[in-house]
Design a protein around this motif. Structure first.
Motif, PDB file in Angstrom:
ATOM      1  N   MET A  24      14.110  -6.786   0.021  1.00 21.47           N
ATOM      2  CA  MET A  24      13.531  -5.478   0.285  1.00 21.47           C
ATOM      3  C   MET A  24      12.832  -4.909  -0.958  1.00 21.47           C
ATOM      4  N   TYR A  25      13.377  -5.229  -2.150  1.00 19.74           N
ATOM      5  CA  TYR A  25      12.793  -4.680  -3.372  1.00 19.74           C
ATOM      6  C   TYR A  25      11.419  -5.278  -3.659  1.00 19.74           C
ATOM      7  N   GLU A  26      11.178  -6.544  -3.188  1.00 23.21           N
ATOM      8  CA  GLU A  26       9.856  -7.142  -3.354  1.00 23.21           C
ATOM      9  C   GLU A  26       8.839  -6.431  -2.482  1.00 23.21           C
ATOM     10  N   LEU A  27       9.248  -6.157  -1.239  1.00 25.08           N
ATOM     11  CA  LEU A  27       8.352  -5.436  -0.331  1.00 25.08           C
ATOM     12  C   LEU A  27       8.121  -4.011  -0.824  1.00 25.08           C
ATOM     13  N   LEU A  28       9.166  -3.407  -1.407  1.00 27.05           N
ATOM     14  CA  LEU A  28       9.036  -2.049  -1.946  1.00 27.05           C
ATOM     15  C   LEU A  28       8.050  -2.028  -3.110  1.00 27.05           C
ATOM     16  N   MET A  29       8.100  -3.075  -3.939  1.00 26.01           N
ATOM     17  CA  MET A  29       7.178  -3.162  -5.071  1.00 26.01           C
ATOM     18  C   MET A  29       5.730  -3.273  -4.564  1.00 26.01           C
ATOM     19  N   ALA A  30       5.535  -4.074  -3.509  1.00 21.16           N
ATOM     20  CA  ALA A  30       4.186  -4.219  -2.941  1.00 21.16           C
ATOM     21  C   ALA A  30       3.682  -2.877  -2.415  1.00 21.16           C
ATOM     22  N   HIS A  31       4.563  -2.144  -1.755  1.00 26.08           N
ATOM     23  CA  HIS A  31       4.184  -0.834  -1.228  1.00 26.08           C
ATOM     24  C   HIS A  31       3.767   0.120  -2.363  1.00 26.08           C
ATOM     25  N   ILE A  32       4.506   0.082  -3.463  1.00 30.59           N
ATOM     26  CA  ILE A  32       4.198   0.963  -4.615  1.00 30.59           C
ATOM     27  C   ILE A  32       2.834   0.620  -5.190  1.00 30.59           C
ATOM     28  N   PHE A  33       2.550  -0.707  -5.315  1.00 29.59           N
ATOM     29  CA  PHE A  33       1.244  -1.112  -5.829  1.00 29.59           C
ATOM     30  C   PHE A  33       0.113  -0.635  -4.912  1.00 29.59           C
ATOM     31  N   LEU A  34       0.318  -0.786  -3.581  1.00 26.88           N
ATOM     32  CA  LEU A  34      -0.697  -0.330  -2.631  1.00 26.88           C
ATOM     33  C   LEU A  34      -0.893   1.176  -2.736  1.00 26.88           C
ATOM     34  N   ARG A  35       0.204   1.904  -2.821  1.00 31.64           N
ATOM     35  CA  ARG A  35       0.157   3.364  -2.904  1.00 31.64           C
ATOM     36  C   ARG A  35      -0.534   3.824  -4.190  1.00 31.64           C
ATOM     37  N   GLY A  36      -0.363   3.039  -5.243  1.00 29.45           N
ATOM     38  CA  GLY A  36      -0.956   3.408  -6.529  1.00 29.45           C
ATOM     39  C   GLY A  36      -2.342   2.837  -6.732  1.00 29.45           C
ATOM     40  N   GLY A  37      -2.916   2.153  -5.719  1.00 24.91           N
ATOM     41  CA  GLY A  37      -4.273   1.619  -5.840  1.00 24.91           C
ATOM     42  C   GLY A  37      -4.347   0.310  -6.593  1.00 24.91           C
ATOM     43  N   ARG A  38      -3.224  -0.356  -6.824  1.00 28.46           N
ATOM     44  CA  ARG A  38      -3.227  -1.632  -7.543  1.00 28.46           C
ATOM     45  C   ARG A  38      -3.125  -2.754  -6.504  1.00 28.46           C
ATOM     46  N   ASN A  39      -4.228  -2.941  -5.749  1.00 29.61           N
ATOM     47  CA  ASN A  39      -4.230  -3.803  -4.560  1.00 29.61           C
ATOM     48  C   ASN A  39      -4.041  -5.282  -4.890  1.00 29.61           C
ATOM     49  N   GLU A  40      -4.613  -5.774  -5.966  1.00 31.00           N
ATOM     50  CA  GLU A  40      -4.506  -7.178  -6.309  1.00 31.00           C
ATOM     51  C   GLU A  40      -3.039  -7.569  -6.540  1.00 31.00           C
ATOM     52  N   GLU A  41      -2.305  -6.685  -7.232  1.00 36.00           N
ATOM     53  CA  GLU A  41      -0.890  -6.980  -7.495  1.00 36.00           C
ATOM     54  C   GLU A  41      -0.085  -6.950  -6.210  1.00 36.00           C
TER      55      GLU A  41
END
Length: 373
Positions: free
Chosen positions: A343-360
């Protein structure tokens, strides 16, 4: 005088009765041992006319500077020699005044007192007075205790008291010495300390916390106190205090239970308080859950903080970029605590998307879909 003779020769025998007034009608002299007391009194004719006469003291200890006098108003200066008299001696007598206005007497009483020292709190003359001063202002009492005048105050006290003080002067006359002196002369009881409770039993600390316990003293006075701990998880702010730090009879001792010093199971420690008279212990026991429980609690704290910061971000209180950086750091800590929690990996992806860091975010999701996590 000529006018008076003329009036008499003419048969005029009327004359004005003089009206003599004294500044004092009874004199009280309070004299220190071996001292010479100086004083004065005045007399005047409230009507016209000068006063002429002599003054005679009844005691050989009294000397008048002006034995004969003349004028209106007249001041008589005198001394009383207290040599050879000891505290408690009393001498009574009188001044006899013979003048052209008649004969008068002024009585006097001379009282020899013990030595005393004047302070902001009044006259200090004996151990009873000194005890009251110590109870009111210990600092002022210490100043007097250190002065040479204090030796004079003890002159008529018990020889045991003077001997004790003489011995103390050879060593130290600080606050602790004054405390010892008051206890040794039975002016006060010794200070003892007591914890408000026998022990502290704590459990499941999820973070470093501040606890407190009250130390109570039984009486007034001065005492240096040292405080130290036994146990890696216990810390105190102050290692040295005195009874001056107490509020009334209580001192509120604060201590830290340090999360870093705790291990799973029972943690035993104690707070140790020492004075010149005693040592008292305050046992502290912390029951900490298993490592799994500890990690779970830490995860809960981190996740709660993450949600709190997210709410601050969407409400405009926290900039998106700042929140993103903090959130990434928090999720990294969560992954370290629970590396198998996907779940923490998916949470990290969500944070990157929310922060505009799409590549990560894309890299995480692609690796997740290929089952590399």
């Amino acid at each position: 005088m000529k006018n008076k003779i003329k009036r008499i020769s003419k048969g005029d025998f009327e004359f004005t009765q003089p009206d003599i007034e004294f500044s004092e009608t009874r004199i009280v002299m309070r004299i220190g041992e071996g001292e010479i007391y100086e004083g004065s009194f005045t007399l005047q004719n409230k009507l016209d006319g000068e006063i002429r006469g002599l003054v005679y003291p009844s005691s050989f200890r009294v000397r008048c500077k002006e034995q004969g006098f003349e004028g209106n108003q007249v001041e008589i200066h005198y001394t009383f020699d207290g040599k050879g008299m000891v505290p408690g001696d009393v001498e009574e007598g009188k001044f006899s005044i013979v003048c052209n206005c008649g004969e008068y007497e002024i009585s006097f009483t001379a009282v020899v007192e013990k030595p005393f020292v004047m302070t902001d709190y009044g006259k200090i003359q004996n151990m009873k007075d000194f005890k009251k001063l110590s109870m009111t202002d210990f600092g002022e009492a210490r100043k007097l205790f250190r002065s040479k005048k204090f030796t004079e105050l003890l002159k008529y006290e018990d020889s045991r008291i003077t001997s004790l003080y003489s011995n103390m002067r050879k060593w130290s006359l600080d606050e602790q010495a004054l405390e010892e002196f008051l206890v040794g002369t039975k002016q006060k009881e010794r200070i003892y300390l007591l914890f408000s409770e026998e022990e502290a039993k704590l459990s499941h600390r999820l973070e470093t916390t501040k606890e407190s316990v009250i130390i109570t003293k039984n009486t007034w006075g001065y005492l240096p106190i040292t405080i130290h701990t036994d146990g890696d998880f216990l810390k105190v702010d102050k290692n040295e205090i005195t009874t001056d730090d107490f509020v009334g009879t209580n001192y509120y001792l604060e201590y830290l239970v340090d999360m870093e010093g705790l291990h799973a199971g029972y943690n035993f420690g104690q707070i140790i308080v020492e004075t010149p008279y005693e040592k008292i212990n305050y046992p502290v026991t912390v029951h900490q859950g298993s490592r799994h429980t500890d990690r779970h609690g830490e995860e809960a704290l981190l996740f709660g903080g993450l949600l709190k910061s997210y709410m601050a971000c969407i409400s405009g209180k926290l900039k998106l970029n700042t929140w993103t950086n903090r959130a990434v750091a928090t999720v990294k800590e969560l992954r370290d605590l629970a590396p198998k929690n996907e779940m923490y990996e998916l949470l990290m992806a969500h944070i990157f998307l929310r922060g505009g860091r799409n590549e990560e975010a894309k890299w995480i999701l692609e690796n997740y879909s290929h089952g590399t996590f």
